[in-house]
Design an enzyme around this catalytic site. Structure first.
Site, mmCIF file in Angstrom:
data_model
loop_
_atom_site.group_PDB
_atom_site.id
_atom_site.type_symbol
_atom_site.label_atom_id
_atom_site.label_comp_id
_atom_site.label_asym_id
_atom_site.label_seq_id
_atom_site.Cartn_x
_atom_site.Cartn_y
_atom_site.Cartn_z
ATOM 1 N N LYS A 18 2.204 -3.453 6.732
ATOM 2 C CA LYS A 18 2.557 -3.449 5.297
ATOM 3 C C LYS A 18 4.070 -3.253 5.138
ATOM 4 C CE LYS A 18 -1.397 -4.270 3.459
ATOM 5 N NZ LYS A 18 -1.632 -5.607 2.875
ATOM 6 N N SER A 20 0.821 -1.202 0.000
ATOM 7 C CA SER A 20 0.000 0.000 0.000
ATOM 8 C C SER A 20 0.855 1.252 0.000
ATOM 9 C CB SER A 20 -0.885 -0.010 1.264
ATOM 10 O OG SER A 20 -1.490 1.252 1.459
ATOM 11 N N TYR A 72 -1.650 -0.762 11.021
ATOM 12 C CA TYR A 72 -1.968 -1.304 9.684
ATOM 13 C C TYR A 72 -0.810 -0.993 8.734
ATOM 14 C CZ TYR A 72 -3.520 -1.234 4.881
ATOM 15 O OH TYR A 72 -3.571 -1.402 3.526
#
Ligand code: WQD
Length: 351
Positions: free
Chosen positions: A155, A126, A151
């Protein structure tokens, strides 16, 4: 036909990627425990492609259950790993759940990939890894900043885990850094099924427009941008999907000069939140009921992609424009309202 394992195949980007893979001659199986998805999208995949995709309803964090899937499918040639929790706000509230799930599942998939000598691996990453960039557009060599949420940290850590394992194994990998995936397949037979109150902009827009939400909030119009609202790189989910097929072919044809290749998946166009709302109102003919509210903690002011590397190396060209992104998103919301029984109780989704 080469067999590809897609984790999270019942999800938003996973289901759209499966359609593109099938239409490009691949055989696909899915592994998805449906904790954040439903198998309803597999019906949509069949309607579009004619293919019945088998989903193994397995928790990727259960190594033995996942190993059994690979044991049953020893001919898997490639893996595309989507399965992960992805709600930024939830990750701040429940970091352990995010590290446990997102990293535990990734490690198990990579252990099986090594054990079964699967040569090609694609990781769903992302633009979050860039944090708040000093310069835009961002390239793949733009600095990775400290993650703004657990989050985002999963990644960044996920990319590092893939890199370290690829460097000491037969696995060749591609990291795909998505910007903001939006919209629905042009057939309107698959699309996004947000669980609960939508955190992301476009589902919030369409749910407000159809009346599922009374009003939405624009989180801040006092940023140093052309209209005061944040800038993002909205990219149609079907363009994201086609990039995965191209990345797989890139690896299978041995075109990768590195064990790990990284690509930005964005249109390269920065669009403000208010511009996105105006585009939606234009294509839908609906006046959106929104108010301007305070900034959302953790939001960055502006990020959009330099996508030249994916264009040059993968031969990728995003084809959908902002109006088409909004039009397909709106048509999908209308379909959900028509077929509420088919897609499960939308109240469930609103909880
Ligand atoms: C976009 C803009 C909000 C909702 C995150 C993750 C990213 C990816 C996509 C998973 C922001 C504004 C939003 C609303 C608003 N996740 N907004 N009102 O935060 O750019 O990216 O989701 O793959 O990794 O970081 O996406 O859609 O939440 O927000 O004003 O009701 O829309 O403030 O400026 P974001 P988003």
């Amino acid at each position: 036909m080469a067999k590809i394992l897609v984790t999270g195949g019942c999800g938003y980007i996973g289901s759209h990627t499966i359609v593109d893979l099938i239409q490009n001659g691949f055989e696909v199986i899915s592994v998805d425990n449906n904790s954040r998805s439903t198998s309803a999208l597999l019906t949509g995949i069949k309607l579009i492609t004619g293919e019945e995709v088998k989903n193994y309803k397995v928790d990727l964090c259960n190594f033995d259950d996942l190993f059994a899937v690979f044991h049953e499918n020893p001919e898997i040639k490639g893996i595309i790993h989507f399965a992960a929790y992805k709600a930024v706000g939830e990750s701040v509230e429940f970091p352990m759940m995010y590290y446990d799930n997102n990293l535990g599942s990734l490690m198990n998939v990579l252990k099986c990939a090594s054990e079964f000598k699967v040569p090609h691996f694609i990781f769903s990453s992302s633009c979050t890894v860039y944090g708040s960039p000093d310069h835009v557009p961002v390239t793949e060599t733009s600095p990775v900043k400290p993650a703004e949420s657990p989050y985002g940290a999963t990644k960044q850590m996920g990319e590092q885990i893939v890199r370290d394992i690829s460097n000491v194994s037969e696995i060749n990998s591609v990291l795909l850094r998505y910007f903001n995936p939006v919209g629905a397949h042009p057939s309107i037979k698959i699309g996004e099924l947000p669980l609960g109150r939508p955190q992301n902009l476009v589902p919030a827009i369409t749910q407000t427009a159809i009346g599922k939400l009374d009003q939405m909030t624009v989180f801040g119009d006092d940023y140093d941008t052309r209209d005061g609202s944040c800038i993002r790189d909205f990219i149609h989910v079907s363009d994201i999907a086609s990039a995965h097929t191209l990345a797989l072919k890139y690896l299978m044809e041995g075109k990768n000069s590195e064990k790990v290749s990284v690509f930005n998946l964005g249109t390269g166009n920065g669009v403000t939140v208010l511009e996105a709302i105006k585009a939606f109102e234009k294509v839908s003919g609906k006046k959106l009921n929104y108010k301007i509210g305070p900034r959302r903690p953790g939001d960055i002011m502006a990020v959009y992609a330099n996508n030249q590397h994916a264009k040059t190396e993968l031969g990728w060209n995003p084809i959908y424009n902002l109006d088409q992104m909004m039009d397909t998103a709106w048509k999908w919301e209308l379909k959900l309202a028509e077929d509420a029984s088919f897609f499960g109780d939308t109240n469930f989704m609103m909880n």
